[in-house]
Enzyme design. Structure first.
Site, PDB file in Angstrom:
ATOM      1  N   CYS A  42     -16.832  -8.027 -37.946  1.00 22.47           N
ATOM      2  CA  CYS A  42     -16.947  -9.361 -37.349  1.00 22.47           C
ATOM      3  C   CYS A  42     -15.622  -9.816 -36.738  1.00 22.47           C
ATOM      4  O   CYS A  42     -14.587  -9.792 -37.404  1.00 22.47           O
ATOM      5  CB  CYS A  42     -17.401 -10.363 -38.406  1.00 22.47           C
ATOM      6  SG  CYS A  42     -17.559 -12.040 -37.746  1.00 22.47           S
ATOM      7  N   CYS A  55     -19.485  -7.746 -42.216  1.00 19.35           N
ATOM      8  CA  CYS A  55     -18.305  -8.592 -42.056  1.00 19.35           C
ATOM      9  C   CYS A  55     -17.091  -7.813 -41.559  1.00 19.35           C
ATOM     10  O   CYS A  55     -16.227  -8.356 -40.883  1.00 19.35           O
ATOM     11  CB  CYS A  55     -17.997  -9.309 -43.366  1.00 19.35           C
ATOM     12  SG  CYS A  55     -19.308 -10.448 -43.873  1.00 19.35           S
ATOM     13  N   CYS A  87     -13.890 -17.222 -41.286  1.00 17.63           N
ATOM     14  CA  CYS A  87     -15.162 -17.507 -41.945  1.00 17.63           C
ATOM     15  C   CYS A  87     -14.951 -17.992 -43.370  1.00 17.63           C
ATOM     16  O   CYS A  87     -14.169 -17.427 -44.136  1.00 17.63           O
ATOM     17  CB  CYS A  87     -16.031 -16.244 -41.948  1.00 17.63           C
ATOM     18  SG  CYS A  87     -17.669 -16.510 -42.651  1.00 17.63           S
ATOM     19  N   CYS A 101     -23.726 -10.570 -38.005  1.00 18.33           N
ATOM     20  CA  CYS A 101     -23.917 -11.560 -39.066  1.00 18.33           C
ATOM     21  C   CYS A 101     -25.390 -11.537 -39.487  1.00 18.33           C
ATOM     22  O   CYS A 101     -26.122 -12.518 -39.357  1.00 18.33           O
ATOM     23  CB  CYS A 101     -23.504 -12.946 -38.574  1.00 18.33           C
ATOM     24  SG  CYS A 101     -23.239 -14.155 -39.892  1.00 18.33           S
ATOM     25  N   GLU A 133     -36.538 -15.906 -22.087  1.00 16.56           N
ATOM     26  CA  GLU A 133     -36.336 -16.798 -23.227  1.00 16.56           C
ATOM     27  C   GLU A 133     -37.656 -17.141 -23.913  1.00 16.56           C
ATOM     28  O   GLU A 133     -37.715 -17.276 -25.126  1.00 16.56           O
ATOM     29  CB  GLU A 133     -35.616 -18.080 -22.793  1.00 16.56           C
ATOM     30  CG  GLU A 133     -34.152 -17.865 -22.444  1.00 16.56           C
ATOM     31  CD  GLU A 133     -33.335 -17.318 -23.616  1.00 16.56           C
ATOM     32  OE1 GLU A 133     -33.753 -17.477 -24.774  1.00 16.56           O
ATOM     33  OE2 GLU A 133     -32.288 -16.709 -23.358  1.00 16.56           O
TER      34      GLU A 133
END
Length: 399
Positions: free
Chosen positions: A236, A233, A242, A226, A53
Site C-alpha cells: 500500500c 498492506c 494509515c 485494501c 459506471e
DNA sequence: TAACCGTGGCC
DNA sequence: TGGCCAAGGTT
C-alpha cells in the site's frame, strides 16, 4: 486540515490528520504504475463512461469487461441506445444481472434525447436526477468525464477511508457523512470543466484529469490492495499514513439459503430449424419482468428422473440447486452436438409438459438461432450454453 | 432504514 | 458443496 506541507511524515503520522498533499502524491504515483488497463479507461466519451459506471454497480470488473465491449459495439452512441427497443437492450444485458439498471439506462437515454437535445448533464447535481444514477454514479461520471472536483464514495472508498482514519463502521448516517467529508477533503481541486475531459491520447491511465484520476485511484486501491479480508498492506502506497494498517472489522452479511429447483428443456425440429420452449415472465414480476426462461417444473413431478444437467445458480441470497430435465436427448457428434428428436429418453415430451404448473402460460417455441437476441435470464442463458443449444458467445444478430 | 435486486468465480 | 462476495440504486 493542518497547514503542514513540508512533506515530512512526522506531521502525517497515523494518529494525525491526513495530509491531502502527501496522500495524493503517493496515491497517484502508485496509480500511475499499477492502474489496470480497462476498456472504459480508453475513452473520454461521457456516454461510454456512463455505461461503464452503470455496469460496474455491484458487479465485478472482470464480469463487466466483456459486456461493456459488446454493449458499446451494439449501442455505440447515446442516440443508438435511445432508439433501440428495450428488449434489445435487455438482451445485451442478459447474464449481467440487476436488469433494472439496463431499463433505467435506456429510459435515461430516451429522456436525454427528448428533453436535453442529446446532451448528458455535466454536473454531479444534474446527473443525480437521472434514473439509475445515485450519489456514487453521479460523482463518478462528473469527475471522470467532466473533471468535477467531487469525491466518489463506493464500497472500496468507504473501506479505505475507514481504515485510514480508524473510524468505526457503525453504519449510521453520521459515519457515512464522515466518510464523505474525508473523501472530499482528499480530492484535488480543479476547475470544473463543462466540456468532456479529453484524454492525453496515450490511452493508459492516469489521463491528466486530477479529480477523475484521484477517484479512480482510490477505488483501484480498495479493489486491489485494501481488500476486505486480507489487505495487502505491504503493497500500500499510503501504509504509513494509515491508522489501522488494515485491522478493521468487516460487517456481517445476511446468510445465504439453499433451495432446489427444476426446469424443462424441451426441443423440437421444424424443418432445418431447432426450436426450444421458453416461457415469458410476467411484466409485473418482482424479479426479471418480461424476460424469457425455461419453464419451471414442480419438484414432485421430477422425483426419480435423471436430469440432463445439474448446476448451482445464485440469485441474491439464495443458492438454487437446479436440475434440468429434457425429454429429448442431445447427441454429441463430431465437432458439435445435434438434436435427436426420435429418441426420447426416460420420459416423453408430452408427459413432462403436462406437469407444468397450471399458471404456466406465455409459452413460446423459439428458434435457437434467435436466442442471442432475446432477453433471457442469466440462468436460462447458462443452461442453454452449457447444453450447446445456443452458442457460447455474446455476439448478437445483425439487425 | 432496511430489504431487495442477479451474477460468476473463488476457495 | 457452501460461503463470500463486487465500482449501488430504488422503494
Amino acid at each position: 486540515m493542518k497547514g503542514s506541507t513540508t512533506g515530512g511524515d512526522a506531521a502525517d503520522g497515523p494518529r494525525g490528520e491526513l495530509n491531502p498533499i502527501t496522500f495524493r502524491r503517493r496515491l497517484m504515483r502508485w496509480y500511475r504504475d499499477n492502474a489496470r488497463a480497462l476498456p472504459w479507461r480508453d475513452t473520454s466519451d461521457p456516454y461510454g463512461i456512463w455505461v461503464s459506471e452503470i455496469m460496474l454497480q455491484q458487479t465485478r470488473v472482470a464480469a463487466v469487461i466483456e459486456y461493456y465491449t459488446e454493449f458499446m459495439r451494439r449501442f455505440p452512441t447515446l442516440v443508438s441506445l435511445a432508439l433501440a427497443p428495450e428488449a434489445d437492450v435487455l438482451a445485451a444485458w442478459s447474464g449481467l444481472g440487476y436488469y433494472r439498471r439496463a431499463r433505467m439506462l435506456h429510459k435515461a437515454a430516451q429522456f436525454i434525447m427528448t428533453e436535453r437535445r442529446g446532451q448528458l448533464p455535466s454536473s454531479s447535481l444534474e446527473l443525480r436526477t437521472l434514473p439509475g444514477i445515485g450519489e456514487y454514479t453521479a460523482a463518478a461520471i462528473a469527475s471522470i468525464a467532466f473533471g468535477e472536483s467531487v469525491a466518489v464514495v463506493d464500497g472500496n472508498v468507504e473501506r479505505v477511508i475507514l481504515r485510514l482514519t480508524g473510524r468505526a463502521n457503525d453504519a449510521t448516517a453520521a459515519a457515512r457523512r464522515f466518510v464523505r467529508e474525508q473523501a472530499q477533503a482528499l480530492v484535488p481541486h480543479a476547475p470544473v470543466t463543462l466540456k468532456p475531459y479529453s484524454q492525453s491520447g496515450e490511452g493508459s491511465p492516469p489521463s491528466g484529469n486530477p479529480a477523475g484520476d484521484h477517484n479512480q485511484a482510490m477505488m483501484e486501491l480498495g479493489a486491489t490492495v485494501c481488500l476486505p479480508h486480507a489487505p495487502r498492506c505491504s503493497e500500500c502506497p499510503v501504509h504509513s499514513l494509515c491508522c489501522t494498517r488494515g485491522e478493521h472489522p468487516t460487517p456481517t452479511r445476511t446468510p445465504q439459503r439453499s433451495q432446489p429447483a427444476a426446469c424443462l428443456l424441451d426441443l423440437r425440429k421444424r424443418g432445418p430449424a431447432t426450436e426450444v420452449l421458453l416461457e415469458c415472465r410476467p411484466g409485473d414480476a418482482a424479479v426479471m419482468p418480461a424476460m424469457y426462461e425455461l419453464p419451471k417444473l414442480p419438484q414432485e413431478a421430477v422425483e426419480g428422473l435423471e436430469p440432463a444437467l445439474r448446476l448451482r445458480h445464485a440469485i441474491t441470497n439464495t443458492n438454487y440447486y437446479v436440475q434440468v430435465y429434457s425429454p429429448r436427448r442431445l447427441v454429441r457428434s463430431g465437432s458439435g452436438s445435434h438434436l435427436s428428436v426420435d429418441k426420447p429418453s426416460t420420459v416423453s415430451a408430452h408427459a413432462l409438459r403436462s406437469v407444468l404448473p397450471t399458471e404456466t402460460q406465455n409459452l413460446h417455441w423459439t428458434r435457437t438461432t434467435r436466442l442471442a437476441s432475446l432477453p433471457l435470464t442469466g440462468l436460462t442463458r447458462k443452461i442453454l450454453q452449457r447444453l450447446k443449444v445456443m452458442k457460447n458467445t455474446r455476439i448478437t444478430l445483425a439487425e
